[in-house]
Write a protein that holds these residues in place. Structure first.
Motif, PDB file in Angstrom:
ATOM      1  N   ASN A  10      -6.799 -30.905 -27.192  1.00 53.07           N
ATOM      2  CA  ASN A  10      -7.615 -29.597 -28.098  1.00 53.07           C
ATOM      3  C   ASN A  10      -7.229 -29.435 -30.107  1.00 53.07           C
ATOM      4  OD1 ASN A  10      -7.656 -27.994 -25.830  1.00 53.07           O
ATOM      5  ND2 ASN A  10      -5.373 -26.735 -26.368  1.00 53.07           N
ATOM      6  N   LYS A  15     -10.644 -31.671 -26.012  1.00 51.26           N
ATOM      7  CA  LYS A  15     -10.465 -31.148 -24.648  1.00 51.26           C
ATOM      8  C   LYS A  15      -9.079 -32.295 -24.474  1.00 51.26           C
ATOM      9  CE  LYS A  15      -9.634 -27.661 -20.423  1.00 51.26           C
ATOM     10  NZ  LYS A  15      -8.999 -26.755 -21.432  1.00 51.26           N
ATOM     11  N   GLU A  16      -8.872 -32.899 -23.848  1.00 50.07           N
ATOM     12  CA  GLU A  16      -7.768 -33.353 -23.669  1.00 50.07           C
ATOM     13  C   GLU A  16      -8.101 -35.132 -23.647  1.00 50.07           C
ATOM     14  OE1 GLU A  16      -4.597 -34.824 -20.221  1.00 50.07           O
ATOM     15  OE2 GLU A  16      -5.552 -32.812 -20.412  1.00 50.07           O
ATOM     16  N   ILE A  61      -8.289 -27.185 -34.441  1.00 55.63           N
ATOM     17  CA  ILE A  61      -8.018 -26.323 -33.925  1.00 55.63           C
ATOM     18  C   ILE A  61      -9.479 -26.094 -32.526  1.00 55.63           C
ATOM     19  CG2 ILE A  61      -7.039 -24.440 -31.644  1.00 55.63           C
ATOM     20  CD1 ILE A  61      -4.886 -23.985 -34.488  1.00 55.63           C
ATOM     21  N   ARG A  62      -9.490 -27.012 -31.787  1.00 60.83           N
ATOM     22  CA  ARG A  62     -10.064 -27.203 -30.750  1.00 60.83           C
ATOM     23  C   ARG A  62     -11.368 -25.619 -30.405  1.00 60.83           C
ATOM     24  NH1 ARG A  62     -12.348 -27.211 -24.861  1.00 60.83           N
ATOM     25  NH2 ARG A  62     -13.563 -29.100 -24.432  1.00 60.83           N
ATOM     26  N   ASP A  64     -11.767 -21.535 -29.263  1.00 62.79           N
ATOM     27  CA  ASP A  64     -11.919 -20.981 -28.096  1.00 62.79           C
ATOM     28  C   ASP A  64      -9.804 -21.168 -27.805  1.00 62.79           C
ATOM     29  OD1 ASP A  64     -13.261 -19.102 -27.798  1.00 62.79           O
ATOM     30  OD2 ASP A  64     -14.672 -20.633 -26.767  1.00 62.79           O
ATOM     31  N   GLU A  65      -9.121 -21.958 -28.628  1.00 65.06           N
ATOM     32  CA  GLU A  65      -8.180 -22.505 -28.440  1.00 65.06           C
ATOM     33  C   GLU A  65      -6.571 -22.151 -29.250  1.00 65.06           C
ATOM     34  OE1 GLU A  65      -7.155 -24.055 -25.260  1.00 65.06           O
ATOM     35  OE2 GLU A  65      -8.745 -24.337 -25.143  1.00 65.06           O
ATOM     36  N   LYS A  66      -5.826 -22.908 -28.696  1.00 65.96           N
ATOM     37  CA  LYS A  66      -4.381 -21.478 -30.165  1.00 65.96           C
ATOM     38  C   LYS A  66      -3.516 -22.539 -30.867  1.00 65.96           C
ATOM     39  CE  LYS A  66      -5.742 -17.749 -28.588  1.00 65.96           C
ATOM     40  NZ  LYS A  66      -6.390 -16.097 -30.061  1.00 65.96           N
ATOM     41  N   PHE A  68      -3.029 -27.235 -30.988  1.00 67.05           N
ATOM     42  CA  PHE A  68      -3.941 -28.813 -31.192  1.00 67.05           C
ATOM     43  C   PHE A  68      -2.676 -30.034 -31.256  1.00 67.05           C
ATOM     44  CE2 PHE A  68      -4.364 -29.152 -35.665  1.00 67.05           C
ATOM     45  CZ  PHE A  68      -3.698 -30.760 -35.922  1.00 67.05           C
ATOM     46  N   LYS A  88      -0.060 -24.751 -34.353  1.00 65.76           N
ATOM     47  CA  LYS A  88      -0.181 -23.909 -33.121  1.00 65.76           C
ATOM     48  C   LYS A  88      -0.181 -22.259 -34.214  1.00 65.76           C
ATOM     49  CE  LYS A  88       2.421 -24.646 -29.935  1.00 65.76           C
ATOM     50  NZ  LYS A  88       4.116 -24.322 -28.831  1.00 65.76           N
TER      51      LYS A  88
END
Length: 367
Positions: A10, A15-16, A61-62, A64-66, A68, A88
């Motif tokens: 993220n 994403k990964e 942080i990517r 729509d993510e919370k 990385f 976070k």
């Protein structure tokens, strides 16, 4: 010292992704916006606990993510060291070394040094004094932990003094006894920082001039002038004379937080009188001097990050830079570029182990 493996979760547009890296040259090829620079930024983040592109951590942080997560396995003096950086939303940044969290992030700086050469370096010339102060501070902090701690303390005292001045301004008063408490601390800390900046530049400028002459064939006269209020008067006198102005404006007008570096070519500011080619040579020489000094003082070669610079340089400058790489001046090198054919030509004849990765919208494949 080198980075053996890298994992991103993220982080920006990834994403990964997990990479096994070469201890020598790692090349990332892809179109603009594919995410090449983000890989180099992840390496930089593991070294400095921050991005060289985004000053705000949550911007890494990517979408729509919370959170990385970055994980790197370094090899240092034949020992493997695992570094993890995680951010976070709404929580404190966490950095661990072999699963043990650092009490202070400052303790990590300098453990895994890195130098980045990037198109964003032009900000050193085009932007204000804060950018150039951060440049010199980031170099000294890698080999002098006391300097970094002193700088952090100075900035905290400065914030407290400014907050008090703001109160004075709102209440239309000035309490000399209260301000003296912060002045004494600011003077002690500021004098230490000024002394160390001055000493560092005495060593740095000749090395910088050497590299500029190397990549520009000794064609220009260049210099760096350290501009500081503390050169003309002692800090205590400066603060005392500035009390009335500080009170009127509500902030501190003198000190090492006003220092600047003036970049000169033929005794004129390079921002106004330097061509694009001269400015590029100037910036690359700054970073190569940074590499040499940090390498010498820490007794280990920093990781070198070359971000999308080959299409910004003419053939002569590329040739000089490649000569340094082929002479094994550097240790581990990370390179991003958009043109596979150009990279293959650049490295044609350079017999150094390398890995090439293709980057396509957050996906990385070797080869």
């Amino acid at each position: 010292m080198h980075l053996n493996s890298l994992a991103l979760v993220n982080f920006k547009n990834y994403k990964e992704a997990t990479l096994e890296l070469s201890p020598d040259i790692n090349i990332f090829i892809g179109e603009n916006g594919a995410g090449k620079t983000n890989v180099l930024d992840a390496v930089y983040y593991l070294a400095f606990c921050r991005s060289f592109l985004n000053p705000i951590d949550k911007q890494c942080i990517r979408i729509d993510e919370k959170f990385f997560l970055l994980q790197g396995s370094f090899v240092k003096e034949e020992k493997k060291i695992a570094i993890t950086c995680s951010v976070k939303e709404g929580q404190k940044k966490k950095v661990t070394r072999n699963k043990k969290e650092y009490e202070k992030l400052a303790d990590h700086i300098g453990e895994f040094p890195a130098v980045v050469i990037s198109p964003y370096d032009r900000n050193l010339i085009s932007e204000g004094s804060e950018t150039r102060r951060k440049f010199i501070d980031s170099i000294i902090s890698q080999f002098d932990r006391n300097y970094l701690e002193t700088l952090i303390r100075y900035n905290k005292v400065l914030q407290q003094r400014n907050a008090l001045l703001k109160q004075f301004q709102e209440m239309r008063i000035f309490d000399l006894e209260s301000i003296d408490v912060w002045d004494l601390q600011l003077i002690d800390l500021g004098n230490v920082i000024h002394k160390k900046r001055s000493a560092f530049l005495l060593d740095f400028i000749p090395v910088f001039q050497k590299y500029f002459n190397l990549i520009s064939n000794n064609k220009e006269e260049i210099d760096i002038h350290y501009k500081s209020q503390l050169i003309e008067e002692d800090f205590a006198t400066l603060l005392r004379k500035s009390h009335r102005k500080d009170n009127a404006l509500g902030y501190t007008n003198v000190g090492i937080h006003k220092d600047d570096l003036v970049f000169l070519i033929h005794q004129q500011p390079i921002k106004k009188f330097g061509s694009q080619g001269q400015q590029k040579s100037f910036l690359i020489a700054l970073k190569l001097a940074q590499f040499e000094l940090v390498s010498g003082l820490l007794k280990k070669k920093p990781i070198l990050l070359l971000d999308d610079i080959f299409d910004k340089l003419d053939h002569l400058r590329v040739a000089h830079l490649m000569q340094l790489i082929s002479d094994h001046i550097f240790g581990q090198v990370f390179i991003s570029d958009t043109d596979r054919d150009r990279i293959e030509k650049v490295f044609d004849g350079i017999k150094i182990e390398r890995k090439l990765f293709t980057v396509n919208q957050g996906n990385i494949e070797e080869g």
